[in-house]
Write a protein that holds these residues in place. Structure first.
Motif, PDB file in Angstrom:
ATOM      1  N   ALA A 185       0.810  -1.211   0.000  1.00 50.41           N
ATOM      2  CA  ALA A 185       0.000   0.000   0.000  1.00 50.41           C
ATOM      3  C   ALA A 185       0.847   1.268   0.000  1.00 50.41           C
ATOM      4  O   ALA A 185       0.357   2.348  -0.357  1.00 50.41           O
ATOM      5  N   LYS A 186       2.120   1.146   0.376  1.00 50.52           N
ATOM      6  CA  LYS A 186       2.969   2.327   0.517  1.00 50.52           C
ATOM      7  C   LYS A 186       3.856   2.590  -0.695  1.00 50.52           C
ATOM      8  O   LYS A 186       4.501   3.636  -0.783  1.00 50.52           O
ATOM      9  N   VAL A 187       3.918   1.656  -1.602  1.00 48.15           N
ATOM     10  CA  VAL A 187       4.843   1.774  -2.735  1.00 48.15           C
ATOM     11  C   VAL A 187       4.562   3.017  -3.566  1.00 48.15           C
ATOM     12  O   VAL A 187       5.484   3.749  -3.960  1.00 48.15           O
ATOM     13  N   LYS A 188       3.307   3.272  -3.853  1.00 47.51           N
ATOM     14  CA  LYS A 188       2.944   4.431  -4.678  1.00 47.51           C
ATOM     15  C   LYS A 188       3.483   5.723  -4.071  1.00 47.51           C
ATOM     16  O   LYS A 188       4.074   6.560  -4.778  1.00 47.51           O
ATOM     17  N   ASN A 189       3.303   5.900  -2.761  1.00 40.34           N
ATOM     18  CA  ASN A 189       3.758   7.131  -2.114  1.00 40.34           C
ATOM     19  C   ASN A 189       5.276   7.169  -1.949  1.00 40.34           C
ATOM     20  O   ASN A 189       5.885   8.247  -2.020  1.00 40.34           O
ATOM     21  N   ILE A 190       5.891   6.019  -1.729  1.00 41.10           N
ATOM     22  CA  ILE A 190       7.354   5.983  -1.637  1.00 41.10           C
ATOM     23  C   ILE A 190       7.973   6.470  -2.936  1.00 41.10           C
ATOM     24  O   ILE A 190       8.913   7.273  -2.941  1.00 41.10           O
ATOM     25  N   LEU A 191       7.425   6.027  -4.049  1.00 37.07           N
ATOM     26  CA  LEU A 191       7.942   6.458  -5.346  1.00 37.07           C
ATOM     27  C   LEU A 191       7.599   7.923  -5.620  1.00 37.07           C
ATOM     28  O   LEU A 191       8.397   8.650  -6.208  1.00 37.07           O
ATOM     29  N   LYS A 192       6.436   8.343  -5.174  1.00 40.11           N
ATOM     30  CA  LYS A 192       6.052   9.747  -5.370  1.00 40.11           C
ATOM     31  C   LYS A 192       7.030  10.675  -4.659  1.00 40.11           C
ATOM     32  O   LYS A 192       7.363  11.758  -5.154  1.00 40.11           O
ATOM     33  N   GLU A 193       7.498  10.259  -3.486  1.00 37.93           N
ATOM     34  CA  GLU A 193       8.480  11.060  -2.749  1.00 37.93           C
ATOM     35  C   GLU A 193       9.804  11.168  -3.503  1.00 37.93           C
ATOM     36  O   GLU A 193      10.597  12.067  -3.248  1.00 37.93           O
ATOM     37  N   LYS A 194      10.032  10.251  -4.427  1.00 36.90           N
ATOM     38  CA  LYS A 194      11.224  10.288  -5.265  1.00 36.90           C
ATOM     39  C   LYS A 194      10.931  10.967  -6.610  1.00 36.90           C
ATOM     40  O   LYS A 194      11.712  10.849  -7.557  1.00 36.90           O
ATOM     41  N   ASP A 195       9.775  11.639  -6.668  1.00 39.64           N
ATOM     42  CA  ASP A 195       9.311  12.309  -7.896  1.00 39.64           C
ATOM     43  C   ASP A 195       9.073  11.324  -9.038  1.00 39.64           C
ATOM     44  O   ASP A 195       9.292  11.627 -10.213  1.00 39.64           O
ATOM     45  N   ILE A 196       8.635  10.131  -8.677  1.00 34.51           N
ATOM     46  CA  ILE A 196       8.281   9.111  -9.666  1.00 34.51           C
ATOM     47  C   ILE A 196       6.796   8.795  -9.498  1.00 34.51           C
ATOM     48  O   ILE A 196       6.374   8.344  -8.418  1.00 34.51           O
ATOM     49  N   ASN A 197       6.022   9.052 -10.515  1.00 31.64           N
ATOM     50  CA  ASN A 197       4.585   8.819 -10.428  1.00 31.64           C
ATOM     51  C   ASN A 197       4.195   7.549 -11.177  1.00 31.64           C
ATOM     52  O   ASN A 197       4.612   7.343 -12.318  1.00 31.64           O
ATOM     53  N   ILE A 198       3.438   6.720 -10.507  1.00 32.71           N
ATOM     54  CA  ILE A 198       2.863   5.559 -11.179  1.00 32.71           C
ATOM     55  C   ILE A 198       1.357   5.763 -11.264  1.00 32.71           C
ATOM     56  O   ILE A 198       0.737   6.362 -10.391  1.00 32.71           O
ATOM     57  N   LYS A 199       0.784   5.261 -12.335  1.00 28.80           N
ATOM     58  CA  LYS A 199      -0.604   5.545 -12.658  1.00 28.80           C
ATOM     59  C   LYS A 199      -1.560   4.534 -12.029  1.00 28.80           C
ATOM     60  O   LYS A 199      -1.134   3.516 -11.484  1.00 28.80           O
ATOM     61  N   LEU A 200      -2.834   4.829 -12.151  1.00 32.32           N
ATOM     62  CA  LEU A 200      -3.882   3.887 -11.744  1.00 32.32           C
ATOM     63  C   LEU A 200      -4.208   3.010 -12.947  1.00 32.32           C
ATOM     64  O   LEU A 200      -4.427   3.524 -14.053  1.00 32.32           O
ATOM     65  N   LEU A 201      -4.225   1.718 -12.758  1.00 35.91           N
ATOM     66  CA  LEU A 201      -4.585   0.822 -13.852  1.00 35.91           C
ATOM     67  C   LEU A 201      -6.014   1.137 -14.288  1.00 35.91           C
ATOM     68  O   LEU A 201      -6.910   1.226 -13.439  1.00 35.91           O
ATOM     69  N   PRO A 202      -6.254   1.299 -15.587  1.00 35.54           N
ATOM     70  CA  PRO A 202      -7.570   1.767 -16.038  1.00 35.54           C
ATOM     71  C   PRO A 202      -8.654   0.685 -16.126  1.00 35.54           C
ATOM     72  O   PRO A 202      -9.699   0.920 -16.737  1.00 35.54           O
TER      73      PRO A 202
END
Length: 246
Positions: A185-202
């Motif tokens: 559950a934390k991976v998305k935010n961990i990467l966001k803190e590194k200025d890496i954005n992952i998307k929501l699967l559509p």
């Protein structure tokens, strides 16, 4: 290419090895039911399960990591899971993946994942925001419309380098060393803190199997099914996710 990594609990840590094997066989059939052939599956286990299903895109990796001593302690099981995911991700490099996805050994996934990744090879990745939750034997399935990735471990599809694999991976460390691979559950935010954005699967990407008797963790809130999110389990859903009755 998408490489799935499935960490399988050991016979010693299982409440019922027969049940674990049944759940795993359904899971791996689901994973291999992709519409694109450009995928591979790595199963990391202490002992290879005795199942009838075979597929040329499956590799089994057997390990001798120290096993959990007591099923009452959640972190022991999760640490074992983290070690196995890390081992699978290291092995995945041999198949030159663009992306990887860890899959819990009792869940089912959409057959459209590999093709979607094939068509988007340069993406940072996706989290499964919408999915389903299901309790064995129910005639209904329940839609999780948001934040599916916060409740189910089969949820992150990451560009391979974003797995943040240590330069010298270790498999004898404690829980904290593997948290990135465990705390889905934390991976998305961990990467966001590194200025890496992952998307929501559509599209809905997975089915979270509840109360199997072999879950590492679930609580009562996850078993509360709202009738407003309930739909009949139809053949279309069964076909897309390879869901059949055990």
């Amino acid at each position: 290419m998408l490489v799935f990594v499935i960490p399988l609990k050991s016979r010693q840590f299982s409440k019922s090895w027969e049940r674990v094997t049944q759940l795993f066989e359904r899971c791996i059939k689901s994973v291999c039911h992709q519409t694109s052939s450009e995928f591979h599956v790595i199963v990391v286990c202490h002992e290879k399960p005795d199942i009838q299903f075979n597929h040329p895109n499956i590799t089994y990796i057997t390990v001798d990591f120290p096993q959990a001593k007591d099923t009452k302690y959640i972190n022991q099981g999760r640490t074992d899971k983290g070690r196995k995911i890390l081992k699978g991700l290291v092995e995945a490099q041999h198949f030159s993946p663009t992306h990887t996805m860890a899959v819990d050994a009792d869940d089912c996934v959409s057959r459209n994942l590999a093709e979607f990744v094939k068509n988007n090879p340069n993406s940072n990745g996706w989290v499964i925001n919408k999915g389903y939750k299901y309790q064995e034997g129910d005639k209904y399935i329940y839609v999780k419309r948001n934040d599916f990735y916060k409740m189910c471990g089969s949820c992150n599809i990451l560009r391979y380098d974003l797995n943040l694999i240590p330069e010298n991976p270790e498999y004898n460390r404690g829980y904290g060393y593997y948290k990135y691979y465990i705390d889905h559950a934390k991976v998305k935010n961990i990467l966001k803190e590194k200025d890496i954005n992952i998307k929501l699967l559509p599209f809905p990407g997975a089915i979270y199997m509840l109360a199997t008797g072999e879950n590492h963790y679930y609580d009562g809130t996850r078993l509360n099914f709202s009738i407003f999110n309930r739909k009949t389990l139809n053949q279309s859903i069964r076909d897309e996710f390879g869901l059949y009755d055990l």
